[in-house]
Design a protein around this motif. Structure first.
Motif, short mmCIF file in Angstrom:
data_model
loop_
_atom_site.label_atom_id
_atom_site.label_comp_id
_atom_site.label_asym_id
_atom_site.label_seq_id
_atom_site.Cartn_x
_atom_site.Cartn_y
_atom_site.Cartn_z
N ILE A 106 14.80 8.06 9.03
CA ILE A 106 14.32 7.03 9.94
C ILE A 106 12.80 7.07 10.07
O ILE A 106 12.19 8.14 10.21
CB ILE A 106 14.98 7.19 11.34
N LEU A 107 12.19 5.88 10.03
CA LEU A 107 10.78 5.67 10.36
C LEU A 107 10.70 4.66 11.49
O LEU A 107 11.60 3.82 11.63
CB LEU A 107 10.01 5.13 9.15
N PRO A 108 9.65 4.71 12.31
CA PRO A 108 9.50 3.71 13.37
C PRO A 108 9.49 2.30 12.78
O PRO A 108 8.98 2.07 11.68
CB PRO A 108 8.17 4.06 14.01
N LEU A 109 10.03 1.34 13.55
CA LEU A 109 10.13 -0.04 13.08
C LEU A 109 8.78 -0.64 12.70
O LEU A 109 8.68 -1.33 11.67
CB LEU A 109 10.83 -0.90 14.13
N PRO A 110 7.70 -0.43 13.49
CA PRO A 110 6.40 -0.98 13.07
C PRO A 110 5.93 -0.44 11.72
O PRO A 110 5.34 -1.18 10.93
CB PRO A 110 5.45 -0.53 14.20
N VAL A 111 6.22 0.83 11.46
CA VAL A 111 5.83 1.40 10.17
C VAL A 111 6.63 0.76 9.04
O VAL A 111 6.09 0.40 7.99
CB VAL A 111 6.04 2.93 10.16
N LEU A 112 7.94 0.57 9.28
CA LEU A 112 8.77 -0.08 8.27
C LEU A 112 8.29 -1.50 8.00
O LEU A 112 8.28 -1.96 6.84
CB LEU A 112 10.23 -0.09 8.71
N ALA A 113 7.91 -2.23 9.05
CA ALA A 113 7.42 -3.59 8.87
C ALA A 113 6.15 -3.61 8.03
O ALA A 113 5.97 -4.47 7.16
CB ALA A 113 7.17 -4.24 10.24
N SER A 114 5.25 -2.64 8.29
CA SER A 114 4.03 -2.57 7.50
C SER A 114 4.33 -2.20 6.05
O SER A 114 3.65 -2.67 5.12
CB SER A 114 3.06 -1.55 8.11
N VAL A 115 5.36 -1.37 5.84
CA VAL A 115 5.77 -1.01 4.48
C VAL A 115 6.20 -2.25 3.71
O VAL A 115 5.80 -2.46 2.56
CB VAL A 115 6.91 0.02 4.51
N VAL A 116 7.01 -3.09 4.36
CA VAL A 116 7.48 -4.30 3.69
C VAL A 116 6.32 -5.25 3.41
O VAL A 116 6.26 -5.91 2.36
CB VAL A 116 8.56 -5.00 4.54
N LEU A 117 5.36 -5.33 4.34
CA LEU A 117 4.19 -6.19 4.13
C LEU A 117 3.37 -5.71 2.93
O LEU A 117 2.94 -6.52 2.09
CB LEU A 117 3.32 -6.20 5.40
N VAL A 118 3.16 -4.41 2.84
CA VAL A 118 2.43 -3.85 1.68
C VAL A 118 3.22 -4.11 0.40
O VAL A 118 2.65 -4.48 -0.64
CB VAL A 118 2.19 -2.34 1.87
N ALA A 119 4.55 -3.92 0.47
CA ALA A 119 5.39 -4.17 -0.71
C ALA A 119 5.32 -5.62 -1.14
O ALA A 119 5.25 -5.93 -2.34
CB ALA A 119 6.84 -3.78 -0.40
N LEU A 120 5.31 -6.54 -0.16
CA LEU A 120 5.22 -7.97 -0.48
C LEU A 120 3.90 -8.29 -1.17
O LEU A 120 3.88 -8.96 -2.21
CB LEU A 120 5.37 -8.80 0.80
N CYS A 121 2.80 -7.80 -0.61
CA CYS A 121 1.49 -8.06 -1.22
C CYS A 121 1.41 -7.45 -2.62
O CYS A 121 0.91 -8.09 -3.56
CB CYS A 121 0.38 -7.49 -0.33
N GLY A 122 1.92 -6.23 -2.77
CA GLY A 122 1.87 -5.56 -4.06
C GLY A 122 2.70 -6.27 -5.11
O GLY A 122 2.26 -6.45 -6.26
N THR A 123 3.91 -6.70 -4.74
CA THR A 123 4.78 -7.37 -5.71
C THR A 123 4.24 -8.76 -6.06
O THR A 123 4.37 -9.20 -7.21
CB THR A 123 6.22 -7.48 -5.19
N ILE A 124 3.65 -9.45 -5.11
CA ILE A 124 3.05 -10.77 -5.41
C ILE A 124 1.91 -10.61 -6.41
O ILE A 124 1.81 -11.37 -7.39
CB ILE A 124 2.57 -11.46 -4.12
N LEU A 125 1.04 -9.62 -6.18
CA LEU A 125 -0.07 -9.38 -7.12
C LEU A 125 0.46 -9.00 -8.50
O LEU A 125 -0.07 -9.45 -9.53
CB LEU A 125 -0.99 -8.29 -6.57
N THR A 126 1.53 -8.18 -8.52
CA THR A 126 2.12 -7.78 -9.80
C THR A 126 2.70 -8.99 -10.52
O THR A 126 2.52 -9.14 -11.74
CB THR A 126 3.24 -6.74 -9.57
N ARG A 127 3.35 -9.87 -9.77
CA ARG A 127 3.93 -11.08 -10.38
C ARG A 127 2.84 -12.01 -10.92
O ARG A 127 2.99 -12.60 -11.99
CB ARG A 127 4.76 -11.83 -9.34
#
Length: 461
Positions: A106-127
């Motif tokens: 388990i990670l705090p929800l705000p940290v998880l939300a930031s993880v998904v945001l970073v993942a979204l930005c990273g995958t968009i740049l990769t695409r």
């Protein structure tokens, strides 16, 4: 192309998939560092590895189910990005539902939300980087076609319109024989040898597209090109690799005899049967409430039977009773003659229209799989009336019955719903590919693509 367990995967998509795995892993690692204030110990890193593995697995499965690793989308290249946003959001919700079961992750929800945001930005740049590189002709393979006839010209058709990103460029056609066209578009030769043409156009592959190879094939020139590092390939194998189907027009019986594949050993049969049983039981457990609700709705609509029974042709031509949720009126075939389903078919009920779109009508076939009549993945089982007609009109049609039919299959996820002889010919090309190359790996790919077909309602009638 990269061949994994006999199935061809575009090299670019494999690299894209691995790159996005690293992006997703890195996003969770950065989130964990933020959570620990940048002072993560080796104990923290061990916990992060567990989280990252689960996070990557969940996200990658959802992204694959949403069709993000298909060679093309009907919306075009930019259709990947809306699907990417939705898949990451859904993956985030699924990841959060799994965490209470695994409290150590388990990670705090705000940290998880930031993880998904970073993942979204990273995958968009990769695409964006992937699309930019894939669109450059310089990275495409340069293909020279030996022959100028209709069979050979089909390669150019595939490059121009048969696939949105074919990954190869046809540099020209070389006449092979006195009767072939020497003045058509892209025809090359003059007094140059094949090796000279290959060097001049930086050819990476030569595709042999002429049918008669006994007298007109320049075998010594082809050998010279191959020894110089240029790949030489026959037309049927080229289409198999590039399009995931076996073209009937270029197919010879000798190719079927000498090509690899078509393995149906005892071990492979046992593994597939174990997979069928496990997948069927899992689907039955998950979908049992849906099946119960569907049965009630069908009964309430017109008081007719919930299921309908049809004879279908299975492995080695054996006829078996198949059951599906009834999606048409009770009198759909009053005349007694089987009919193809068509678009906006008036025989389909209101409940039937919905369950056909999302493929709920297929769920009772799970019991056919458990009985051994069908496999979970395989060619679609057809009715004896249609099989007799199609086997008479279409060469090699009977070969699709050398393995068990399936609830879903390569043809079902690659081609829209078939309702004519022409459609049956197109679907047979994909069925033959599956019969030749079926493995557990390809079955998993088909299951992922089936989820995508259900979500986006492709092909149903």
């Amino acid at each position: 192309m990269i061949r994994i367990f006999r199935h061809y995967l575009p090299k670019g998509l494999v690299i894209l998939g691995l790159s996005e795995v690293f992006v997703l892993w890195g996003a969770l690692y950065l989130g964990s560092q933020v959570h620990y204030g940048g002072f993560a110990t080796h104990i923290h890193l061990a916990a992060t590895s567990g989280r990252a593995l689960l996070f990557v697995l969940v996200m990658w499965v959802v992204m694959t189910a949403f069709g993000l690793y298909k060679r093309e989308l009907k919306e075009g290249p930019w259709g990947y990005f809306p699907r990417l946003v939705v898949s990451l959001a859904l993956g985030f919700l699924m990841f959060c539902t799994l965490l209470p079961i695994l409290p150590s992750l388990i990670l705090p929800l705000p940290v998880l939300a930031s993880v998904v945001l970073v993942a979204l930005c990273g995958t968009i740049l990769t695409r964006l980087l992937y699309l930019a590189v894939a669109s450059r002709v310089a990275v495409h393979r340069q293909v020279l076609v030996l022959g100028t006839g209709r069979r050979a010209r089909a390669v150019h058709v595939l490059a121009q319109g048969g696939c949105k990103r074919p990954g190869f460029h046809v540099v020209g056609f070389v006449p092979c024989g006195e009767w072939e066209d020497t003045n058509g578009p892209l025809v090359l030769r003059g007094d140059q040898s094949l090796a000279d043409i290959a060097r001049a156009h930086r050819v990476t592959e030569i595709v042999v597209g002429n049918r008669d190879r006994r007298q007109s094939l320049p075998i010594n020139e082809l050998l010279e090109c191959k020894l110089a590092g240029t790949r030489v390939m026959d037309l049927t194998t080229f289409f198999e690799r590039e399009s995931g189907r076996i073209e009937l027009e270029s197919l010879n019986t000798s190719w079927l005899v000498f090509a690899d594949g078509f393995d149906q050993g005892i071990l492979k049969t046992w593994i597939k049967r174990a997979f069928d049983i496990a997948a069927s039981i899992a689907l039955l457990i998950v979908c049992l409430p849906v099946m119960a609700i569907t049965a009630i709705l069908i009964k309430l609509e017109d008081r007719g039977p919930v299921l309908y029974r049809q004879d279908r042709v299975g492995q080695n031509g054996r006829v078996f009773p198949l059951r599906k949720f009834r999606s048409m009126r009770v009198d759909a075939e009053n005349g007694g003659t089987p009919q193809w389903a068509c678009r906006n078919d008036q025989r389909v009920t209101r409940v039937g229209a919905f369950i056909r779109k999302v493929r709920i009508d297929e769920l009772p076939q799970v019991f056919n799989v458990l009985r051994g009549d069908m496999s979970f993945v395989g060619p679609r089982p057809e009715r004896p009336f249609f099989v007799d007609t199609l086997a008479r009109d279409i060469p090699y049609y009977g070969y699709r019955h050398t393995i068990k039919p399936g609830i879903t299959g390569w043809a079902q996820v690659r081609y829209p719903y078939g309702a004519s002889v022409a459609d049956a010919i197109e679907k047979l090309k994909y069925d033959l590919y599956y019969v030749k190359n079926n493995t557990l790996f390809l079955d998993l790919i088909i299951l992922f693509q089936t989820v995508q077909v259900v979500i986006f309602q492709d092909g149903a009638r």
